[in-house]
Scaffold this active site. Structure first.
Site, short mmCIF file in Angstrom:
data_model
loop_
_atom_site.label_atom_id
_atom_site.label_comp_id
_atom_site.label_asym_id
_atom_site.label_seq_id
_atom_site.Cartn_x
_atom_site.Cartn_y
_atom_site.Cartn_z
N CYS A 234 9.20 4.85 -17.58
CA CYS A 234 10.56 4.25 -16.68
C CYS A 234 10.79 5.25 -15.63
CB CYS A 234 11.74 4.10 -17.84
SG CYS A 234 12.41 5.81 -18.15
N HIS A 276 16.11 7.85 -20.53
CA HIS A 276 16.06 6.53 -19.71
C HIS A 276 16.23 6.53 -18.43
CE1 HIS A 276 14.31 2.55 -19.76
NE2 HIS A 276 15.59 2.16 -19.48
N ASP A 291 17.00 -3.02 -14.71
CA ASP A 291 16.06 -2.27 -15.30
C ASP A 291 14.54 -3.09 -15.41
OD1 ASP A 291 14.46 -0.95 -17.33
OD2 ASP A 291 16.02 -0.55 -18.44
#
Length: 672
Positions: A234, A276, A291
């Site tokens: 991520c 994250h 996201d």
């Protein structure tokens, strides 16, 4: 670090420079700490480990309310900035202005801050310059809780993106990030279209690096490496998105924080560093959240295989929904008023993207852990349109009663063992062609006592009782709208208006009954009056019974299809009703037995018969002797003596010109 003085000197040479600042050690530390994620469990989307360790004291970097204290400055980034001498080493790359950045020389400024904002203002190959992003303010905030108006934080017409999306998916540029952005923007005019093109390209071309997740030495989150390898975690998704937006002239921030994704466990607490990363983009005068990691696809349960599975939900998600599984380090980036504390985030019910994309609105209770009261726990869901639901309590649906409502469902759970039980709720649109239910909710049910009286028959199907679904199948205006029918004397009667030209078939089931299926069928009598149907039930004994109702079109020669069921309960142990008389095929649907209803006649008695039948020439009752019935006011009436016989038959002559009689009913006679 020292300061730079700019002085006027006739002999000076003006040099235009672009400075790009990389916090090397800080980036390295964060990459080592973060393993980027997938949106929790079952093929949902992408996320990391949730670090579920309990904590006694608030961890470092939090205030007394448990809020994350941001390490990022909220002031606008300046082109030249001085930093304190605390933190990690900083490397400055110097590039000629108006050229594609290439590494020319590295200068060490000794110690710098742990986290540095990247400098913006690139003006590469004619692409526009981005201004320093402003921190989120009052006009960026959305009300919490969610107002149920939209899944997005700004109006978005996905149909208008169809051509742009198709174009972005076909772009195949891997040489440089700048060339990729230039190619994508050929079909993008507005800032929203630019962000959309970048989003679609990343979500469909960058796969989650499951190898790098497990082995950080093989991992790079630099945008050019992510672009050329086509994979990252991520951190890399977010950094590539941020750089592409910057090149496109869109203000964008990479955000970090906690997430409820892969390996998240219900009720866990969050401690330590962030797990994250995602982004915020500035569009139409407001900040918006997205996201791209979770938008791209899913990893399997063993976290060894990634599958591209696009998820639209995480594009410009409404902040009141985004907070459901994203908790930023800096609470300002929640974009909410009021903001949530970390404790709120930990305690709140997790609604994954399936919950909202299927049109579900709210669920009660709103906490992840439910405690039973007198052996019972209840869950309800509200939704926009008709939706089908299923549930599993420890992998089975035996210990609950689920009822469908016009805009949702209600579920009562009765665990038959004390302790913790995992409860999962699944849903699918009512008009979905595939029989695929998606997990939308998970709870932990804590059971302290068991209600043994609420043990349901194994044949009970969920959902239970009539609903909008049964109305669609033609069963209208039920006399019993509730799923459970309680009877003290063992008898009950249900009526429906049939909205379609259908044939109905009903069956009783009981775990403790030794009766055959045919015998159980004889404890149900169907009576048709116009478009109404009545089901009379006489239970053979006390207990819990399932009344299953099937239907098919009258014109269809095929089998009956299951429609729904009721739960019928009788606690009276003295109940012992005989079956109704056996019905033969010549018994017409609109015939009716007025008496005798019992299929077991007393021996050596005169028994009165009264049958409502039409279109019949003659009716006979045959026992030891034959007894004709006479017609009076639409009914055929008469008596029959049961002496000397074990069975009694009712026969009809349909045509007076024929001598042939057909059997329509059969009664048993008690043994003498």
């Amino acid at each position: 670090m020292g300061t730079m003085d700019f002085k006027t000197d006739p002999g000076a040479v003006t040099i235009n420079l672009l400075l790009i600042v990389h916090p090397e050690e800080a980036a390295g530390e964060q990459k080592g700490r973060r393993g980027r994620q997938t949106e929790g469990g079952r093929s949902a989307g992408l996320q990391d480990d949730g670090n579920g360790n309990s904590r006694a004291q608030p961890p470092q970097g939090r205030d007394r309310d448990g809020r994350r204290v941001s390490r990022e400055s909220c002031e606008p980034t300046q082109a030249v900035t001085s930093y304190s001498n605390k933190g990690t080493q900083v490397t400055v790359e110097i590039h000629p202005k108006d050229t594609t950045p290439q590494l020319l020389k590295k200068l060490s400024f000794g110690k710098g801050p742990r986290r540095l904002p990247s400098l913006r203002g690139q003006d590469n190959r004619g692409l526009q310059r981005t201004e320093a992003p402003r921190p989120p303010g009052g006009k960026d905030l959305h009300a919490y809780p969610w107002d149920k108006s939209s899944l997005k934080s700004m109006p978005v017409d996905l149909q208008q993106f169809e051509k742009l999306d198709a174009y972005a998916l076909k772009v195949n540029v891997k040489n440089s990030v700048e060339e990729l952005v230039t190619a994508l923007l050929k079909q993008a005019r507005t800032d929203l279209e630019k962000v959309r093109a970048i989003w679609m390209w990343i979500c469909h071309h960058i796969e989650y690096d499951v190898v790098g997740y497990h082995n950080k030495s093989q991992l790079s989150s630099k945008p050019i490496d992510v672009l050329q390898t086509g994979k990252s975690i991520c951190e890399g998704y977010a950094e590539l998105f941020e750089q592409m937006c910057s090149i496109a002239g869109i203000q964008c921030m990479k955000l970090s924080g906690y997430s409820k994704g892969y390996r998240y466990k219900l009720g866990q607490t969050f401690t330590g560093d962030s797990d994250h990363a995602w982004n915020a983009v500035y569009l139409d005068g407001r900040w918006h959240l997205l996201d791209s990691t979770w938008g791209s696809g899913a990893v399997d349960d063993s976290f060894t295989k990634f599958t591209f599975r696009y998820n639209e939900f995480y594009f410009l998600t409404h902040p009141a929904l985004f907070i459901n599984n994203h908790f930023p380090d800096n609470s300002n980036w929640q974009l909410l008023k009021p903001t949530l504390t970390l404790k709120d985030f930990e305690n709140n019910m997790l609604h994954n993207s399936n919950f909202y994309t299927l049109g579900l609105l709210t669920a009660e209770p709103q906490t992840a852990i439910i405690r039973t009261v007198n052996g019972k726990a209840s869950v309800s869901v509200d939704c926009r349109s008709a939706t089908l639901f299923k549930f599993e309590l420890k992998g089975t649906d035996e210990h609950g009663l689920m009822t469908l409502k016009k805009h949702g469902m209600k579920l009562d759970i009765y665990p038959q063992k004390t302790g913790s039980h995992k409860l999962q709720i699944f849903a699918k649109p009512s008009k979905a062609s595939e029989d695929v239910y998606k997990c939308v909710l998970e709870y932990v049910v804590e059971c302290e006592s068991v209600d043994k009286a609420m043990r349901f028959p194994k044949g009970l199907h969920q959902p239970v009782g009539p609903s909008w679904f049964t109305e669609r199948q033609g069963f209208l205006r039920p006399s019993h709208p509730d799923p459970v029918i309680h009877t003290n004397d063992g008898r009950c009667s249900l009526t429906f208006t049939l909205g379609k030209d259908i044939s109905v078939f009903a069956l009783l089931h009981c775990d403790t009954s030794s009766l055959t299926e045919d015998k159980r069928r004889q404890h149900i009598m169907q009576i048709h009056r116009g478009n109404q149907i009545e089901l009379k039930i006489h239970l053979p004994h006390a207990g819990n019974f399932v009344l299953k109702i099937y239907a098919k079109k009258k014109s269809d020669p095929g089998n009956y299809d299951y429609v729904f069921n009721y739960l019928i309960t009788c606690l009276n142990t003295e109940v012992k009703w005989p079956a109704f008389p056996q019905v033969y095929s010549k018994w017409a649907e609109d015939y009716e037995i007025l008496e005798p209803l019992s299929g077991l006649l007393p021996a050596n008695r005169n028994v009165q018969f009264k049958l409502k039948m039409h279109g019949i020439a003659k009716v006979l009752v045959r026992a030891d002797d034959t007894h004709p019935l006479t017609q009076s006011r639409g009914c055929w009436e008469g008596t029959c003596n049961t002496s000397g016989c074990g069975e009694v038959f009712v026969m009809v002559q349909e045509n007076a010109n024929h001598s042939f009689y057909s059997h329509v009913l059969k009664y048993e006679v008690e043994s003498q």
